[in-house]
Design an enzyme around this catalytic site. Structure first.
Site, PDB file in Angstrom:
ATOM      1  N   ASP A  49      83.162  -3.789  23.370  1.00 50.50           N
ATOM      2  CA  ASP A  49      82.005  -3.140  23.981  1.00 50.50           C
ATOM      3  C   ASP A  49      80.891  -2.902  22.975  1.00 50.50           C
ATOM      4  OD1 ASP A  49      83.186  -3.160  26.446  1.00 50.50           O
ATOM      5  OD2 ASP A  49      83.876  -1.082  26.371  1.00 50.50           O
ATOM      6  N   GLY A  50      81.246  -2.673  21.702  1.00 51.86           N
ATOM      7  CA  GLY A  50      80.222  -2.528  20.675  1.00 51.86           C
ATOM      8  C   GLY A  50      79.403  -3.786  20.509  1.00 51.86           C
ATOM      9  N   HIS A  54      75.352  -4.292  21.050  1.00 52.19           N
ATOM     10  CA  HIS A  54      74.503  -4.996  20.083  1.00 52.19           C
ATOM     11  C   HIS A  54      73.715  -6.106  20.769  1.00 52.19           C
ATOM     12  CE1 HIS A  54      72.986  -6.551  16.381  1.00 52.19           C
ATOM     13  NE2 HIS A  54      73.752  -7.638  16.375  1.00 52.19           N
ATOM     14  N   ASN A 130      74.720   2.843  27.324  1.00 51.60           N
ATOM     15  CA  ASN A 130      75.841   3.777  27.469  1.00 51.60           C
ATOM     16  C   ASN A 130      75.396   5.231  27.522  1.00 51.60           C
ATOM     17  OD1 ASN A 130      77.958   2.035  27.692  1.00 51.60           O
ATOM     18  ND2 ASN A 130      78.931   2.577  25.762  1.00 51.60           N
ATOM     19  N   GLU A 131      74.822   5.720  26.407  1.00 52.87           N
ATOM     20  CA  GLU A 131      74.495   7.138  26.348  1.00 52.87           C
ATOM     21  C   GLU A 131      73.517   7.451  25.232  1.00 52.87           C
ATOM     22  OE1 GLU A 131      78.319   6.837  25.448  1.00 52.87           O
ATOM     23  OE2 GLU A 131      77.328   6.148  23.625  1.00 52.87           O
ATOM     24  N   ARG A 156      73.481  26.331  23.305  1.00 48.90           N
ATOM     25  CA  ARG A 156      73.926  26.493  21.925  1.00 48.90           C
ATOM     26  C   ARG A 156      75.315  25.887  21.818  1.00 48.90           C
ATOM     27  NH1 ARG A 156      70.762  30.769  23.125  1.00 48.90           N
ATOM     28  NH2 ARG A 156      69.308  31.545  21.523  1.00 48.90           N
ATOM     29  N   ALA A 170      82.749   6.098  28.608  1.00 51.75           N
ATOM     30  CA  ALA A 170      82.815   6.095  27.145  1.00 51.75           C
ATOM     31  C   ALA A 170      82.884   7.532  26.616  1.00 51.75           C
ATOM     32  CB  ALA A 170      81.619   5.320  26.584  1.00 51.75           C
ATOM     33  N   TYR A 171      81.948   7.921  25.754  1.00 56.50           N
ATOM     34  CA  TYR A 171      81.965   9.253  25.140  1.00 56.50           C
ATOM     35  C   TYR A 171      81.970  10.348  26.202  1.00 56.50           C
ATOM     36  CZ  TYR A 171      80.650  12.841  21.657  1.00 56.50           C
ATOM     37  OH  TYR A 171      80.623  13.942  20.841  1.00 56.50           O
ATOM     38  N   ALA A 193      81.013  20.949  23.103  1.00 57.46           N
ATOM     39  CA  ALA A 193      81.445  22.213  22.485  1.00 57.46           C
ATOM     40  C   ALA A 193      80.379  23.294  22.575  1.00 57.46           C
ATOM     41  CB  ALA A 193      81.846  21.981  21.027  1.00 57.46           C
TER      42      ALA A 193
END
Length: 272
Positions: A49-50, A54, A130-131, A156, A170-171, A193
Site C-alpha cells: 500500500d505504501g 507513492h 489515506n489520511e 487536547r 489504515a491508521y 489519545a
C-alpha cells in the site's frame, strides 16, 4: 480496436518487486503496450500500500486521467487486486479489454481528502488518499475544531487523524475509527489519545462528515507540529489552521476482475 495502452510501472524497490516490474515490461511488450512515464492511461503499482501511495502522489497532477492497478508483494496490500504469480493473467485481461469494446475494465472511483494548510509563512494545498494527521512534537496538541464554521470542540491530546473511506482501514482503524465503504463520500475525524477530565472535554469518538461539510482545525498555542499527508511528513511551527473537506477529485482503480470491498477487509484482517 482501441489505441495502444500507455502504462507506467512503479515498484517498491525490493528484488521481488523489481523482478516483477521487469516481467510486466516483457509481457506488456508482447501485447504492444506502450511504456509512457509522462502520460500513462494505467499506472501499475508493484509492492504494498505504501507503493500505491507513492504512485498516487507521483501522478497527483494527472489524477483524473489515470487508473491504478495494484500488484501485491508485501504482507498487506489493501489497494492490490493481484498477487505476484498472477501477472500473466493480469496482462492478458488488460490486452483483451483493448481488443473488445464489450469487455472494458470496470473503473471504480474512491473519494479523496482535500487540505488547505494556512501558515504565517503562506498557504499550501494537498490531496490525501489515506489520511491527514496533526500531532504535537514537543507535547500536547492544543487545537480548536470547527465543523461548518461553528466551534465543535477544543482538543487536547496527542493528535488528530482525518481519513478518507479507503484510508479508514489504515491508521484510522487502529484509533478505533469505523471502516467506511469507499462509495460513501465522507471524511472521518478520529482523536489520538485525547485528554478527558473534569477540566478538558472532547467528543472522544470518531465523527463522519458528508461531502458537503467541512472542518477547520486551528492551532491554539505556540507549538511545533508534525503534519502528515499519507506518507509525507512536514514539521511546522507557524500553523494557523488546516481546512479539510472531501475533494472534488477522485482516484480511479481499474478492476479487471471483481474484488468487493468487504472481501478485501476480510482478507486483510480476518483470514490467516
Amino acid at each position: 480496436m482501441r489505441p495502444p495502452l500507455r502504462y507506467y510501472v512503479l515498484d517498491r524497490g525490493d528484488q521481488l518487486s523489481v523482478d516483477l516490474a521487469e516481467q510486466f515490461h516483457t509481457l506488456a511488450a508482447q501485447h504492444h503496450f506502450v511504456m509512457d512515464a509522462e502520460s500513462p492511461n494505467i499506472v501499475i503499482s508493484i509492492g504494498g500500500d505504501g507503493t500505491m501511495l507513492h504512485a498516487f502522489h507521483t501522478f497527483i497532477d494527472r489524477i483524473s486521467d489515470i487508473a491504478f492497478v495494484g500488484v501485491h508483494t508485501g504482507h498487506l496490500g489493501f489497494y492490490s487486486d493481484w498477487k505476484a504469480d498472477e501477472l500473466p493473467e493480469l496482462v492478458e485481461l488488460m490486452s483483451n479489454s483493448l481488443l473488445s469494446e464489450d469487455i472494458p475494465p470496470r473503473i471504480v472511483k474512491y473519494p479523496l481528502l482535500e487540505l488547505t494548510i494556512h501558515k504565517k509563512s503562506g498557504t499550501t494545498s494537498h490531496i490525501a488518499l489515506n489520511e491527514f494527521t496533526l500531532k504535537g512534537v514537543d507535547g500536547t496538541l492544543v487545537a480548536q475544531i470547527d465543523i461548518n464554521d461553528q466551534l465543535f470542540e477544543m482538543f487536547r491530546g496527542d493528535g488528530i487523524c482525518i481519513s478518507t473511506p479507503s484510508g479508514s482501514t489504515a491508521y484510522n482503524k487502529s484509533l478505533g475509527g469505523a471502516m467506511v465503504h469507499p462509495t460513501i463520500e465522507a471524511l472521518q475525524i478520529a482523536e489520538i489519545a485525547s485528554i478527558n477530565n473534569r477540566i478538558y472535554r472532547t467528543m472522544g469518538s470518531p465523527l463522519l462528515l458528508p461531502k458537503h461539510h467541512h472542518s477547520d482545525i486551528y492551532s491554539r498555542k505556540d507549538q511545533r507540529l508534525l503534519l502528515t499527508v499519507d506518507h509525507k511528513n512536514f514539521t511546522i511551527d507557524d500553523l494557523i489552521s488546516v481546512s479539510c473537506q472531501v475533494s472534488k477529485q477522485k482516484i480511479s482503480f481499474a478492476r479487471y476482475r471483481p474484488y468487493p470491498f468487504w472481501n478485501r477487509v476480510r482478507s486483510a484482517f480476518l483470514e490467516e
